[in-house]
Design a protein around this motif. Structure first.
Motif, PDB file in Angstrom:
ATOM      1  N   PRO A 168      56.459  13.239  40.056  1.00 52.80           N
ATOM      2  CA  PRO A 168      57.270  12.137  40.549  1.00 52.80           C
ATOM      3  C   PRO A 168      58.015  11.454  39.420  1.00 52.80           C
ATOM      4  N   GLY A 169      59.234  11.059  39.690  1.00 57.73           N
ATOM      5  CA  GLY A 169      60.032  10.413  38.664  1.00 57.73           C
ATOM      6  C   GLY A 169      60.956  11.356  37.952  1.00 57.73           C
ATOM      7  N   ALA A 170      60.903  12.662  38.305  1.00 54.50           N
ATOM      8  CA  ALA A 170      61.782  13.619  37.642  1.00 54.50           C
ATOM      9  C   ALA A 170      63.238  13.235  37.842  1.00 54.50           C
ATOM     10  N   ALA A 171      63.563  12.795  39.055  1.00 57.26           N
ATOM     11  CA  ALA A 171      64.943  12.407  39.325  1.00 57.26           C
ATOM     12  C   ALA A 171      65.252  11.005  38.830  1.00 57.26           C
ATOM     13  N   LEU A 172      64.214  10.230  38.483  1.00 58.97           N
ATOM     14  CA  LEU A 172      64.414   8.853  38.061  1.00 58.97           C
ATOM     15  C   LEU A 172      64.332   8.670  36.559  1.00 58.97           C
ATOM     16  N   SER A 173      64.077   9.763  35.839  1.00 60.20           N
ATOM     17  CA  SER A 173      63.863   9.623  34.404  1.00 60.20           C
ATOM     18  C   SER A 173      65.154   9.363  33.649  1.00 60.20           C
ATOM     19  N   HIS A 174      66.279   9.447  34.331  1.00 61.56           N
ATOM     20  CA  HIS A 174      67.560   9.185  33.699  1.00 61.56           C
ATOM     21  C   HIS A 174      68.393   8.332  34.646  1.00 61.56           C
ATOM     22  N   GLY A 175      69.456   7.761  34.172  1.00 66.41           N
ATOM     23  CA  GLY A 175      70.388   7.021  35.016  1.00 66.41           C
ATOM     24  C   GLY A 175      69.766   5.795  35.618  1.00 66.41           C
ATOM     25  N   ALA A 176      69.705   5.775  36.974  1.00 64.34           N
ATOM     26  CA  ALA A 176      69.211   4.603  37.680  1.00 64.34           C
ATOM     27  C   ALA A 176      67.769   4.293  37.321  1.00 64.34           C
ATOM     28  N   TYR A 233      56.192   0.204  32.645  1.00 67.22           N
ATOM     29  CA  TYR A 233      56.152   1.624  32.925  1.00 67.22           C
ATOM     30  C   TYR A 233      55.976   1.812  34.427  1.00 67.22           C
ATOM     31  N   ARG A 234      56.651   2.812  34.966  1.00 60.08           N
ATOM     32  CA  ARG A 234      56.460   3.115  36.377  1.00 60.08           C
ATOM     33  C   ARG A 234      55.132   3.834  36.546  1.00 60.08           C
ATOM     34  N   PRO A 235      54.282   3.382  37.475  1.00 58.56           N
ATOM     35  CA  PRO A 235      52.985   4.033  37.667  1.00 58.56           C
ATOM     36  C   PRO A 235      53.164   5.384  38.343  1.00 58.56           C
ATOM     37  N   TYR A 236      52.153   6.219  38.260  1.00 58.10           N
ATOM     38  CA  TYR A 236      52.133   7.487  38.982  1.00 58.10           C
ATOM     39  C   TYR A 236      50.867   7.506  39.811  1.00 58.10           C
ATOM     40  N   GLN A 237      50.792   8.423  40.743  1.00 57.19           N
ATOM     41  CA  GLN A 237      49.801   8.348  41.810  1.00 57.19           C
ATOM     42  C   GLN A 237      48.355   8.310  41.313  1.00 57.19           C
ATOM     43  N   SER A 238      48.034   9.100  40.292  1.00 56.77           N
ATOM     44  CA  SER A 238      46.637   9.190  39.856  1.00 56.77           C
ATOM     45  C   SER A 238      46.289   8.208  38.745  1.00 56.77           C
ATOM     46  N   LYS A 248      45.156  10.475  34.205  1.00 57.55           N
ATOM     47  CA  LYS A 248      44.782   9.177  34.773  1.00 57.55           C
ATOM     48  C   LYS A 248      44.939   8.010  33.806  1.00 57.55           C
ATOM     49  N   PHE A 249      44.760   8.233  32.515  1.00 57.28           N
ATOM     50  CA  PHE A 249      44.640   7.101  31.588  1.00 57.28           C
ATOM     51  C   PHE A 249      45.794   6.989  30.598  1.00 57.28           C
ATOM     52  N   VAL A 250      46.868   7.725  30.802  1.00 55.10           N
ATOM     53  CA  VAL A 250      48.082   7.570  29.997  1.00 55.10           C
ATOM     54  C   VAL A 250      49.025   6.651  30.764  1.00 55.10           C
ATOM     55  N   ASP A 251      49.422   5.535  30.159  1.00 56.13           N
ATOM     56  CA  ASP A 251      50.144   4.505  30.896  1.00 56.13           C
ATOM     57  C   ASP A 251      51.627   4.816  31.081  1.00 56.13           C
ATOM     58  N   ASP A 252      52.249   5.463  30.119  1.00 56.67           N
ATOM     59  CA  ASP A 252      53.666   5.833  30.213  1.00 56.67           C
ATOM     60  C   ASP A 252      53.772   7.097  31.053  1.00 56.67           C
ATOM     61  N   GLU A 253      54.501   7.043  32.173  1.00 56.41           N
ATOM     62  CA  GLU A 253      54.493   8.182  33.081  1.00 56.41           C
ATOM     63  C   GLU A 253      55.166   9.419  32.499  1.00 56.41           C
TER      64      GLU A 253
END
Length: 276
Positions: free
Chosen positions: A30-38, A49-54, A159-164
């Motif tokens: 998740p975030g592949a399309a959001l990692s650039h631009g918007a 940082y944007r969270p991820y599911q796990s 699970k424990f890396v904060d930067d997605e």
């Protein structure tokens, strides 16, 4: 202090349980399309940082406790992949950042960061790979899976890396681990795992790899230790130094490439003959 210890223990217990849903639940993180631009603009606006599911939120002290506990468990039982995973996440931030930077500065690595492919039975067509010609990377990879009775679904979610984005980098490292076994020609027994860890330690600088490389031989017989020290470690270190960054290869686009050709392109040296 007691609440911190309790929360750290809860987090460690959570890791030991069944893995949660894989981030993305599909072919990409998740975030592949959001990692650039918007996505960059949104991240700049909220400065978080944007969270991820796990993801499991944890303080620096909790990460320290997790690192200590997982290190002891991983040294006691190297097959505790959940503890090995926690150790990598809680001790490897500087190394993960360097890997991310190397990927960003490489065309193929940067493509991986943008597209964020995943490696699992839901994203790979293993049946098609089995039909590839002998000697191709894809054919040899599925042979490795079959012979060693392993599956690409066995990798724990981060699970424990904060930067997605950094979380994806360590997830990618985790998921290409079996590709390293295939490229190096190493089995999944302790001797093979330690040899791969020496290669990965030189390549990545991850503390978890270094600990596994140094302390893994404690579980070997005297004969295997001799083989490791005289043959496999020198070879693995030379390979790690001579090879290009293994994170910068889009392996999913190279299934039909001859395995020896791919080894030569990466810079992996032939494995010395060993007898155990």
């Amino acid at each position: 202090m007691l609440p911190v210890l309790r929360s750290g223990a809860r987090a460690l217990r959570a890791v030991s349980g069944r893995p949660g849903p894989r981030p993305g639940g599909g072919s990409v993180w998740p975030g592949a399309a959001l990692s650039h631009g918007a996505g960059e603009e949104a991240a700049a606006q909220d400065n978080h940082y944007r969270p991820y599911q796990s993801h499991i939120d944890s303080s620096p002290l909790q990460k320290l406790l997790l690192a200590s506990g997982s290190a002891l468990m991983a040294l006691y039982n190297p097959y505790r992949h959940d503890m090995v995973a926690v150790l990598a996440e809680t001790t490897g931030l500087p190394a993960i950042q360097k890997l991310r930077n190397r990927m960003q500065n490489h065309p193929e690595g940067n493509q991986i960061l943008q597209e964020r492919p995943r490696i699992s039975t839901s994203t790979l067509d293993l049946a098609s790979l089995r039909e590839l010609p002998e000697g191709t990377f894809g054919k040899e990879y599925v042979r490795f899976l079959d012979v060693n009775r392993v599956t690409p679904d066995s990798r724990m979610p981060v699970k424990f890396v904060d930067d997605e984005e950094l979380a994806y980098v360590i997830q990618r490292y985790r998921e290409v681990h079996d590709f390293m076994h295939t490229l190096l020609g190493m089995p999944t027994n302790i001797l093979g795992e330690v040899a791969v860890k020496w290669f990965e330690a030189v390549q990545t600088g991850l503390p978890m790899c270094i600990l596994g490389a140094v302390f893994g031989p404690l579980h070997l017989s005297a004969r295997n230790i001799q083989v490791l020290v005289t043959d496999l470690i020198p070879w693995a270190v030379r390979c790690g130094r001579s090879a290009h960054c293994v994170m910068n290869f889009y392996y999913e686009n190279r299934w039909e490439q001859n395995l020896e050709s791919l080894r030569e392109e990466i810079g992996i040296l032939p494995c010395p003959p060993v007898q155990t």
